[in-house]
Scaffold this motif. Sequence first.
Motif, mmCIF file in Angstrom:
data_model
loop_
_atom_site.group_PDB
_atom_site.id
_atom_site.type_symbol
_atom_site.label_atom_id
_atom_site.label_comp_id
_atom_site.label_asym_id
_atom_site.label_seq_id
_atom_site.Cartn_x
_atom_site.Cartn_y
_atom_site.Cartn_z
ATOM 1 N N GLY A 115 34.018 45.104 23.089
ATOM 2 C CA GLY A 115 32.863 45.896 22.502
ATOM 3 C C GLY A 115 30.942 45.349 22.559
ATOM 4 N N ARG A 116 30.875 44.793 22.885
ATOM 5 C CA ARG A 116 29.609 43.834 23.225
ATOM 6 C C ARG A 116 29.394 43.586 24.992
ATOM 7 N N ALA A 117 30.396 43.583 25.931
ATOM 8 C CA ALA A 117 30.607 43.313 27.128
ATOM 9 C C ALA A 117 29.989 44.075 27.886
ATOM 10 N N ASP A 118 29.583 44.454 29.003
ATOM 11 C CA ASP A 118 29.705 44.646 30.702
ATOM 12 C C ASP A 118 30.025 44.151 31.193
ATOM 13 N N LEU A 119 30.346 42.654 31.065
ATOM 14 C CA LEU A 119 30.770 41.324 31.975
ATOM 15 C C LEU A 119 31.539 40.726 31.317
ATOM 16 N N ILE A 120 33.031 40.684 31.677
ATOM 17 C CA ILE A 120 33.441 39.222 31.221
ATOM 18 C C ILE A 120 33.942 38.456 32.387
ATOM 19 N N VAL A 121 33.468 36.885 32.123
ATOM 20 C CA VAL A 121 33.479 36.118 33.052
ATOM 21 C C VAL A 121 34.200 34.707 32.388
ATOM 22 N N THR A 122 35.416 33.914 33.139
ATOM 23 C CA THR A 122 36.413 33.235 32.082
ATOM 24 C C THR A 122 36.043 32.152 33.157
ATOM 25 N N SER A 123 36.466 30.873 33.295
ATOM 26 C CA SER A 123 36.758 29.763 33.788
ATOM 27 C C SER A 123 37.876 29.101 33.369
ATOM 28 N N GLY A 124 38.565 28.586 35.119
ATOM 29 C CA GLY A 124 39.649 27.716 34.214
ATOM 30 C C GLY A 124 41.088 28.502 33.898
ATOM 31 N N GLY A 125 42.335 28.686 34.283
ATOM 32 C CA GLY A 125 43.990 29.169 34.242
ATOM 33 C C GLY A 125 44.016 30.347 35.003
ATOM 34 N N VAL A 126 43.091 29.958 36.681
ATOM 35 C CA VAL A 126 43.611 30.772 37.529
ATOM 36 C C VAL A 126 43.880 30.576 38.628
ATOM 37 N N SER A 127 44.933 29.027 38.877
ATOM 38 C CA SER A 127 45.679 28.486 39.672
ATOM 39 C C SER A 127 47.132 28.725 38.981
ATOM 40 N N VAL A 128 48.374 27.969 40.036
ATOM 41 C CA VAL A 128 49.287 27.764 39.116
ATOM 42 C C VAL A 128 49.500 27.001 38.764
ATOM 43 N N GLY A 129 49.560 26.866 37.202
ATOM 44 C CA GLY A 129 50.361 26.294 36.633
ATOM 45 C C GLY A 129 51.281 26.751 35.893
ATOM 46 N N ALA A 130 51.684 25.610 35.405
ATOM 47 C CA ALA A 130 52.714 25.997 33.768
ATOM 48 C C ALA A 130 52.339 26.219 32.695
ATOM 49 N N TYR A 131 51.294 25.887 31.940
ATOM 50 C CA TYR A 131 50.417 26.176 30.374
ATOM 51 C C TYR A 131 49.273 27.376 31.211
ATOM 52 N N ASP A 132 49.429 27.642 32.461
ATOM 53 C CA ASP A 132 47.719 28.492 32.099
ATOM 54 C C ASP A 132 47.923 30.130 31.950
ATOM 55 N N VAL A 133 47.628 30.372 30.715
ATOM 56 C CA VAL A 133 48.092 31.695 30.347
ATOM 57 C C VAL A 133 47.324 32.293 30.081
ATOM 58 N N VAL A 134 45.461 32.399 30.866
ATOM 59 C CA VAL A 134 45.203 33.091 31.614
ATOM 60 C C VAL A 134 45.517 34.309 31.896
ATOM 61 N N LYS A 135 46.593 33.964 33.514
ATOM 62 C CA LYS A 135 47.174 34.988 33.971
ATOM 63 C C LYS A 135 47.994 36.430 33.269
ATOM 64 N N GLU A 136 48.745 35.380 32.086
ATOM 65 C CA GLU A 136 49.011 36.379 31.553
ATOM 66 C C GLU A 136 49.240 36.707 30.540
ATOM 67 N N VAL A 137 47.572 36.702 30.086
ATOM 68 C CA VAL A 137 46.897 38.155 29.350
ATOM 69 C C VAL A 137 46.791 39.276 30.219
ATOM 70 N N PHE A 138 45.760 38.510 31.336
ATOM 71 C CA PHE A 138 44.746 39.491 32.039
ATOM 72 C C PHE A 138 45.534 40.101 32.391
ATOM 73 N N GLU A 139 46.957 39.908 33.165
ATOM 74 C CA GLU A 139 48.038 40.812 33.039
ATOM 75 C C GLU A 139 48.684 42.314 32.649
ATOM 76 N N SER A 140 48.473 41.140 31.210
ATOM 77 C CA SER A 140 48.894 42.503 30.232
ATOM 78 C C SER A 140 48.385 43.640 30.303
ATOM 79 N N TYR A 141 46.740 43.972 30.621
ATOM 80 C CA TYR A 141 45.747 44.427 30.485
ATOM 81 C C TYR A 141 45.875 45.894 32.002
ATOM 82 N N GLY A 142 46.414 45.215 32.759
ATOM 83 C CA GLY A 142 46.791 45.673 33.886
ATOM 84 C C GLY A 142 44.904 45.831 34.640
ATOM 85 N N GLY A 143 45.267 45.941 35.865
ATOM 86 C CA GLY A 143 44.249 46.587 37.040
ATOM 87 C C GLY A 143 43.213 45.013 37.329
#
Length: 445
Positions: free
Chosen positions: A282-310
């Motif tokens: 609600g307060r973001a024009d842009l979101i910037v994250t760090s971590g979790g974008v490489s191949v890893g068994a515990y990286d949940v960033v892709k799982e969450v972001f891909e669930s939004y689509g796009g």
Amino acid sequence: MTGSTEHSTTPSACCDAGADPAPAAPRLWTVDEHLADVLAAVGPLPAIELQLLDAQGCRLDEDVVADGDLPPFDNSSMDGYAVRTADTEGATDTYPSVLAVVGDIAAGAGELPRVGPGQAARIMTGAPLPPGARAVAPVEWTDGGTGTGVAAAAMTAPVPDEEVRVLRPVAEGAHIRRRGSDVAAGDRVLEAGTRLGPAQLGLLAAIGRPAVKVRPRPRVVVLSTGSELVQPGEPVGPGQIADSNSFALTAAAQDAGAIAYRVGAVPDDADRLRAVLEDQLGRADLIVTSGGVSVGAYDVVKEVFESYGGVDFRKLRMQPGKPQGFGRIGGAAGVPLLALPGNPVSAYISFELFVRPVIRTMLGAADVHRPVVRALCPVALRSPAGRRQFLRGRYSWADNTVEPVGGAGSHLVAALARANCLITVPEDTVELPAGSAVDVVLLDS
């Protein structure tokens, strides 16, 4: 995207009846391709009208034209006496011009006395010039009304039937700020795209503008991901490290002109990360994250972001910073997201190359990219084949040379803190001899 495994290309492997074809290797994007793709998806934020102090750091969306003159009237630039120049001709310390003081004029005065032949009016800095006066004699050129004939450093209190002695001639128009000498009615005082700093805001106030139409500063939400992260100052347990990325990236966003919100570290938990994102959208024009974008068994960033689509995760031909994520949360009209690698140097360099241009584009700035210069590197450089390498460096303006700082490791934050530039080694170059010319991205400009 995820990493690929090697597949045999022998005839027995690829020609067996009914065998599925080997999956294609994931595309490797160039830095320029990724940047172009990112920038094509964003633009300047819609213009809004803001009160002056709220508009600091924003860029004008329109030319500003003055409605009136500045100064709006002739006024004195000195404390002294408003006089007729003819009355001061030939004045000296020995033979001063003795003038009758007909009144006092302070800044903001309404009714003004008329200055006739042989007369003067005491006047303060910024006060309007009275009718009949043609110049201002500074108090230092007079006796200040003391009657002593000696130049005064300050004017005395007014007394009845006061006279003032002017000790030197005063030229026509001397010490007068003329109406419209700074800005004339109809002048374009600021152009669209101008960044509003203290001087520009002061000018807008001076011409009577209480608000202005601007491109607002983008609101950037910054968060780090990883269960190993702890806040600075907290005890660091086994396998844990202090969260530095969220501080560095928030500061970098502010430096680029954004209003930045540091959320801090989010553990490797899909539900927690999703809840944080929903809270921040609600307060973001842009979101910037760090971590979790490489191949890893515990990286949940892709799982969450891909669930939004796009949101697309990709690999780039660069070092450091090969894994990158980009897209929107909430469909085509959703909030843009840039997911950066977790290693501190990778995250910072990725911000400079990709996030900063996005922020500058949202601001409506013309100077989207950092300046690049060519400089001589006195030491030999090596780089992996097929990767554009970005080395931390120290650039010298004095002799236009640059030298690497620290090693190539993406965890070396001390070396990053000493750097003032990035040395770029192209993808098709694996070695540069000492004395070669290189492209240098200036970080302090």
